[in-house]
Design an enzyme around this catalytic site. Structure first.
Site, mmCIF file in Angstrom:
data_model
loop_
_atom_site.group_PDB
_atom_site.id
_atom_site.type_symbol
_atom_site.label_atom_id
_atom_site.label_comp_id
_atom_site.label_asym_id
_atom_site.label_seq_id
_atom_site.Cartn_x
_atom_site.Cartn_y
_atom_site.Cartn_z
ATOM 1 N N ASP A 1 5.652 2.731 31.019
ATOM 2 C CA ASP A 1 5.114 3.510 29.912
ATOM 3 C C ASP A 1 5.830 3.063 28.634
ATOM 4 O O ASP A 1 7.014 2.717 28.672
ATOM 5 C CB ASP A 1 5.391 5.002 30.112
ATOM 6 C CG ASP A 1 4.563 5.619 31.231
ATOM 7 O OD1 ASP A 1 3.938 4.866 32.012
ATOM 8 O OD2 ASP A 1 4.539 6.855 31.330
ATOM 9 N N SER B 1 15.002 3.113 25.268
ATOM 10 C CA SER B 1 15.087 1.855 25.993
ATOM 11 C C SER B 1 13.934 0.943 25.608
ATOM 12 O O SER B 1 12.943 1.375 25.032
ATOM 13 C CB SER B 1 15.054 2.114 27.496
ATOM 14 O OG SER B 1 15.946 3.158 27.847
#
Length: 274
Positions: free
Chosen positions: A95, A235
């Site tokens: 995602d 991230s």
């Protein structure tokens, strides 16, 4: 969110903030924060995090959640991230918010007046040359995204190569001052895929706790197999594709040309084999 953005502005845009930034991004502090977030003492952080980010917990496996990091790297329920299994389709490994750059003259990421090269990203000139005229796909994960990721195709992977670094936030405000992708700790592997040539998949850590947990070393892997997960911290995942191996969805390329990120989910088709 306003408090977070004000804090980031202070850290990256004031003299006093920059003095504080170095110890804040040190490996020692990152390790200390990670230890706390791994402990049961951090459990109280979960409920406000869910509320603030409007996370739909019914989508996830919520048993055996003992710490904040247990929750952050929670697994999604079966069927919630279907993997497109057509071998000719390129899938998103995670995602995230996707941007795509054509790799020309080793210049890949022109973001906020900074430029990042494949060579500096990999610290490997020979490997970087393989991707000239190919594509660099950057998936930016926010804290509310699903933080597990998979392999985009079956094949044979190399060992995991770790590059230590100073952990800076991947929020856009940081990109104005620091070359985030060359400063952050990161880990990558080369994958000799069945349908997309030699793909390099890289995980990039983030400020405070950017822990990268990869499951497997050198060996055979399969499309959609979980590669690993991030523990707390924003991230980034990067895919490097050789020229002539994949055609990226036109809507994604068009959005990237206008500096717009495209939301994608793990297993979604983002292109196809050429």
């Amino acid at each position: 969110m306003v408090i977070i953005m004000d804090t980031l502005h202070f850290l990256y845009h004031t003299t006093a903030g920059r003095i504080l930034l170095k110890p804040l991004t040190s490996p020692a502090l990152s390790k200390l924060c990670g230890t706390f977030l791994d402990s049961r003492l951090s459990h109280f952080l979960i409920s406000p995090f869910i509320r603030h980010n409007r996370i739909k917990t019914s989508d996830y496996e919520m048993t055996h959640i003992r710490s904040f990091n247990d929750f952050f790297c929670r697994k999604i329920r079966r069927g919630m991230r279907p993997i497109d299994m057509d071998p000719q389709n390129l899938i998103a490994p995670c995602d995230g918010l996707l941007s795509v750059w054509k790799i020309r003259e080793d210049t890949v990421l022109p973001i906020k007046q900074s430029h990042y090269t494949v060579t500096s990203l990999l610290r490997n000139k020979k490997l970087a040359r393989h991707y000239h005229s190919g594509y660099c796909l950057v998936f930016r994960l926010c804290v509310d995204h699903y933080h597990r990721y998979c392999y985009v195709d079956s094949g044979l992977k190399s060992r995991n190569i770790k590059i230590p670094g100073i952990l800076h936030t991947v929020r856009p405000i940081a990109l104005e001052q620091y070359p985030v992708f060359t400063e952050n700790s990161r880990e990558y592997t080369r994958i000799r895929t069945q349908h997309f040539g030699v793909v390099t998949q890289m995980e990039v850590g983030a400020m405070l706790v950017g822990r990268i947990v990869n499951h497997k070393g050198k060996g055979n892997i399969t499309r959609g197999q979980e590669k690993g997960f991030f523990q707390y911290g924003g991230s980034t995942i990067i895919l490097l594709l050789e020229p002539g191996q994949a055609a990226i969805r036109p809507d994604i390329l068009e959005a990237s040309l206008h500096n717009r990120e495209t939301p994608v989910k793990m297993g979604e088709v983002i292109g196809h084999a050429e």
